[in-house]
Design a protein around this motif. Structure first.
Motif, PDB file in Angstrom:
ATOM      1  N   GLN A   1     -16.676  -2.855  14.717  1.00 17.29           N
ATOM      2  CA  GLN A   1     -16.401  -1.906  15.847  1.00 17.29           C
ATOM      3  C   GLN A   1     -15.340  -1.097  15.445  1.00 17.29           C
ATOM      4  OE1 GLN A   1     -14.979  -4.905  18.874  1.00 17.29           O
ATOM      5  NE2 GLN A   1     -12.707  -4.048  18.251  1.00 17.29           N
ATOM      6  N   THR A   2     -15.001   0.017  15.938  1.00 20.83           N
ATOM      7  CA  THR A   2     -13.725   0.968  15.784  1.00 20.83           C
ATOM      8  C   THR A   2     -13.027   0.741  16.965  1.00 20.83           C
ATOM      9  OG1 THR A   2     -14.671   2.982  17.188  1.00 20.83           O
ATOM     10  CG2 THR A   2     -15.370   2.774  14.617  1.00 20.83           C
ATOM     11  N   GLY A   3     -11.698   1.401  16.514  1.00 21.35           N
ATOM     12  CA  GLY A   3     -10.530   1.313  17.533  1.00 21.35           C
ATOM     13  C   GLY A   3      -9.325   0.599  16.921  1.00 21.35           C
ATOM     14  N   GLU A   4      -8.043   0.614  17.523  1.00 19.62           N
ATOM     15  CA  GLU A   4      -6.910   0.144  17.176  1.00 19.62           C
ATOM     16  C   GLU A   4      -6.841  -1.193  18.091  1.00 19.62           C
ATOM     17  OE1 GLU A   4      -3.066   1.802  18.424  1.00 19.62           O
ATOM     18  OE2 GLU A   4      -4.112   3.555  19.372  1.00 19.62           O
ATOM     19  N   THR A   5      -6.395  -2.300  17.366  1.00 22.45           N
ATOM     20  CA  THR A   5      -6.153  -3.626  18.143  1.00 22.45           C
ATOM     21  C   THR A   5      -4.952  -4.201  18.043  1.00 22.45           C
ATOM     22  OG1 THR A   5      -7.235  -5.051  16.291  1.00 22.45           O
ATOM     23  CG2 THR A   5      -8.864  -3.928  17.893  1.00 22.45           C
ATOM     24  N   LEU A   6      -3.996  -3.318  17.098  1.00 24.98           N
ATOM     25  CA  LEU A   6      -2.671  -3.992  16.998  1.00 24.98           C
ATOM     26  C   LEU A   6      -1.763  -4.178  18.110  1.00 24.98           C
ATOM     27  CD1 LEU A   6      -0.670  -4.340  14.609  1.00 24.98           C
ATOM     28  CD2 LEU A   6       0.364  -2.201  14.841  1.00 24.98           C
ATOM     29  N   GLN A   7      -1.425  -5.262  18.168  1.00 29.08           N
ATOM     30  CA  GLN A   7      -0.613  -5.517  19.424  1.00 29.08           C
ATOM     31  C   GLN A   7       0.896  -6.496  19.118  1.00 29.08           C
ATOM     32  OE1 GLN A   7      -3.082  -7.976  22.125  1.00 29.08           O
ATOM     33  NE2 GLN A   7      -2.388  -9.565  21.330  1.00 29.08           N
ATOM     34  N   ALA A   8       1.698  -6.391  19.940  1.00 31.86           N
ATOM     35  CA  ALA A   8       2.700  -6.991  19.919  1.00 31.86           C
ATOM     36  C   ALA A   8       3.039  -8.114  21.204  1.00 31.86           C
ATOM     37  CB  ALA A   8       4.044  -6.162  19.816  1.00 31.86           C
ATOM     38  N   VAL A   9       3.653  -9.228  20.952  1.00 34.05           N
ATOM     39  CA  VAL A   9       4.005 -10.342  21.926  1.00 34.05           C
ATOM     40  C   VAL A   9       5.333 -10.903  21.665  1.00 34.05           C
ATOM     41  CG1 VAL A   9       3.342 -12.681  22.724  1.00 34.05           C
ATOM     42  CG2 VAL A   9       1.438 -11.038  22.021  1.00 34.05           C
ATOM     43  N   ARG A  10       5.929 -10.907  22.619  1.00 30.56           N
ATOM     44  CA  ARG A  10       7.278 -11.552  22.654  1.00 30.56           C
ATOM     45  C   ARG A  10       7.456 -12.238  24.017  1.00 30.56           C
ATOM     46  NH1 ARG A  10      12.898  -7.968  22.090  1.00 30.56           N
ATOM     47  NH2 ARG A  10      14.371  -9.937  21.118  1.00 30.56           N
ATOM     48  N   ALA A  11       8.188 -13.493  24.089  1.00 31.32           N
ATOM     49  CA  ALA A  11       8.181 -14.178  25.310  1.00 31.32           C
ATOM     50  C   ALA A  11       7.045 -14.123  26.121  1.00 31.32           C
ATOM     51  CB  ALA A  11       9.603 -13.729  26.100  1.00 31.32           C
ATOM     52  N   HIS A  12       5.858 -14.587  25.446  1.00 28.93           N
ATOM     53  CA  HIS A  12       4.514 -14.553  26.100  1.00 28.93           C
ATOM     54  C   HIS A  12       4.296 -13.368  27.021  1.00 28.93           C
ATOM     55  CE1 HIS A  12       4.344 -19.048  25.352  1.00 28.93           C
ATOM     56  NE2 HIS A  12       5.751 -18.992  25.417  1.00 28.93           N
ATOM     57  N   LYS A  13       4.708 -12.156  26.553  1.00 30.47           N
ATOM     58  CA  LYS A  13       4.118 -10.919  27.269  1.00 30.47           C
ATOM     59  C   LYS A  13       4.019  -9.839  25.988  1.00 30.47           C
ATOM     60  CE  LYS A  13       7.113 -11.578  31.204  1.00 30.47           C
ATOM     61  NZ  LYS A  13       8.338 -11.067  32.071  1.00 30.47           N
ATOM     62  N   LYS A  14       3.147  -9.069  26.320  1.00 29.65           N
ATOM     63  CA  LYS A  14       2.687  -8.092  25.434  1.00 29.65           C
ATOM     64  C   LYS A  14       4.028  -6.931  25.724  1.00 29.65           C
ATOM     65  CE  LYS A  14      -2.265  -8.043  25.023  1.00 29.65           C
ATOM     66  NZ  LYS A  14      -3.631  -7.356  25.165  1.00 29.65           N
ATOM     67  N   VAL A  15       4.214  -6.355  24.408  1.00 23.60           N
ATOM     68  CA  VAL A  15       5.367  -5.422  24.178  1.00 23.60           C
ATOM     69  C   VAL A  15       4.955  -4.306  23.554  1.00 23.60           C
ATOM     70  CG1 VAL A  15       7.377  -7.203  24.808  1.00 23.60           C
ATOM     71  CG2 VAL A  15       6.691  -6.628  22.425  1.00 23.60           C
ATOM     72  N   GLY A  16       5.708  -3.146  23.459  1.00 22.79           N
ATOM     73  CA  GLY A  16       5.174  -2.158  22.572  1.00 22.79           C
ATOM     74  C   GLY A  16       5.423  -2.581  21.154  1.00 22.79           C
ATOM     75  N   VAL A  17       4.426  -1.977  20.221  1.00 27.51           N
ATOM     76  CA  VAL A  17       4.411  -2.432  18.774  1.00 27.51           C
ATOM     77  C   VAL A  17       5.711  -1.916  18.073  1.00 27.51           C
ATOM     78  CG1 VAL A  17       1.848  -2.661  18.681  1.00 27.51           C
ATOM     79  CG2 VAL A  17       3.045  -0.291  18.196  1.00 27.51           C
ATOM     80  N   PHE A  18       6.501  -1.130  18.659  1.00 29.16           N
ATOM     81  CA  PHE A  18       7.685  -0.642  17.867  1.00 29.16           C
ATOM     82  C   PHE A  18       8.950  -1.137  18.824  1.00 29.16           C
ATOM     83  CE2 PHE A  18       4.981   3.213  17.014  1.00 29.16           C
ATOM     84  CZ  PHE A  18       4.557   2.845  15.783  1.00 29.16           C
ATOM     85  N   ASP A  19       8.811  -1.898  19.754  1.00 28.75           N
ATOM     86  CA  ASP A  19       9.962  -2.160  20.654  1.00 28.75           C
ATOM     87  C   ASP A  19      10.909  -3.133  19.881  1.00 28.75           C
ATOM     88  OD1 ASP A  19       8.780  -1.146  22.567  1.00 28.75           O
ATOM     89  OD2 ASP A  19       8.520  -2.822  24.079  1.00 28.75           O
ATOM     90  N   ALA A  20      10.490  -3.991  18.905  1.00 26.50           N
ATOM     91  CA  ALA A  20      11.714  -4.992  18.334  1.00 26.50           C
ATOM     92  C   ALA A  20      11.136  -5.433  16.969  1.00 26.50           C
ATOM     93  CB  ALA A  20      12.011  -6.215  19.456  1.00 26.50           C
TER      94      ALA A  20
END
Length: 351
Positions: free
Chosen positions: A240-259
């Protein structure tokens, strides 16, 4: 797509590097983030950032152990080694080895782990374990029974994006001191498979060279030495195509540039491509969803047995089972890929 800048040391380092040398590839951003993140903490459990299947229930590791023991038994009970890549706290290995021992196999344990903080936890759980920085130093004189649960998803991915000028590598740049995605300058059309080249502008495709190299080397070793490999991760079985990069912190999804350095960055695993690479190296490849595989391995019977032994845990065990195999939880999102040597018995649970 952008996110707020972090005040962490790694964020400041990234800013200096980008200001001095220009945008950096997504692969470098992800790789350095995860190296810093895993080196400094135990990320698992309620006090951490995420929970993996072995931490949800002992049943998961037991099914893995029974799968390995069954193959070992049908392969003539060789002098084998248990190997785990990225073993977390050692919970999966503990449960798998207990199940294997019930079937007559108690192999030496070899763990591939780069984090010193996690090695300490693993050593507490598995006192006889031998540690490795990479798969290169694993034993070469015996069959290897290898497990990798949620290991491939944290390896750095490379992203390519279709632009008006053709395919370019996706980079991390700065815009008003904020991290943002940007297209690189160098043409990357030759790096894109033929069937992807005509996608519309804005299309993102992901590759993971580190995952490809890992699976290819393990496939080669398994085919030569014997044994088996079991990869379990969230991902997809058809390209498949498409971006799947994700970030997790304290059991919650956050922005990939957040921390940067303080969050877990992962991406969906392309089991379709990895499976083809493994086949070319020799072994047989079987895939399934986690839910289907655990069900075929007998997790329902195990849950019933545990419930009879501890009736007060009935609801807890039912919730754990549902979380592991439910189609709306981990059952469909997570996939299982097994490698077995050509001509050898196939692993159970794949239909």
């Amino acid at each position: 797509m952008s996110g707020a800048g972090s005040s962490t040391d790694l964020a400041a380092t990234f800013r200096r590097l980008i200001e001095r040398h220009g945008p950096m590839p997504v692969s470098r951003y992800m790789g350095e983030n995860n190296a810093r993140y895993y080196a400094a903490r135990d990320p698992l459990g309620s006090a951490g950032d995420f929970t993996t299947a072995p931490e949800i229930s002992q049943m998961f590791g037991e099914m893995v152990g029974l799968w390995l023991a069954d193959l070992w038994n049908r392969s003539g009970r060789p002098d084998a080694t248990y190997v785990e890549l990225g073993p977390g706290r050692g919970t999966l290995a503990r449960d798998a080895l207990r199940a294997m021992a019930s079937q007559g196999i108690s192999p030496p344990v070899h763990l591939v782990e780069g984090s010193e903080s996690l090695r300490k936890l693993q050593a507490d759980t598995l006192s006889q374990a031998q540690f490795h920085d990479s798969i290169d130093t694993l034993p070469e004189d015996r069959p290897l029974y290898i497990v990798a649960n949620e290991f491939l998803d944290a390896l750095p991915i490379r992203q390519l994006v279709m632009t008006e000028r053709g395919w370019r590598e996706r980079m991390v740049a700065l815009e008003d001191d904020r991290f943002v995605f940007a297209a690189g300058h160098s043409p990357m059309d030759d790096a894109v498979p033929e069937h992807h080249r005509s996608h519309p502008i804005g299309t993102v495709i992901e590759t993971c060279p580190a995952a490809a190299a890992t699976v290819e080397e393990i496939a080669r070793r398994i085919d030569i030495q014997g044994g088996a490999a079991l990869f379990i991760d969230y991902g997809y079985l058809t390209s498949q195509t498409g971006e799947t990069l994700q970030a997790v912190r304290a059991h919650k999804k956050v922005g990939v540039f957040d921390a940067p350095g303080e969050m877990d960055l992962t991406a969906l695993v392309d089991f379709a491509t990895l499976g083809e690479m493994a086949r070319r190296a020799g072994p047989a490849v079987n895939t399934a969803t986690q839910g289907a595989w655990l069900s075929a391995m007998g997790i329902d019977l195990r849950a019933q047995a545990l419930t009879q032994r501890a009736p007060d845990r009935t609801e807890e065990l039912a919730r754990a089972r549902d979380r592991l195999i439910g189609p709306d939880q981990m059952g469909e999102l997570f996939k299982v890929m097994a490698l077995t040597p050509r001509g050898a018995p196939r692993g159970a649970g794949f239909g």
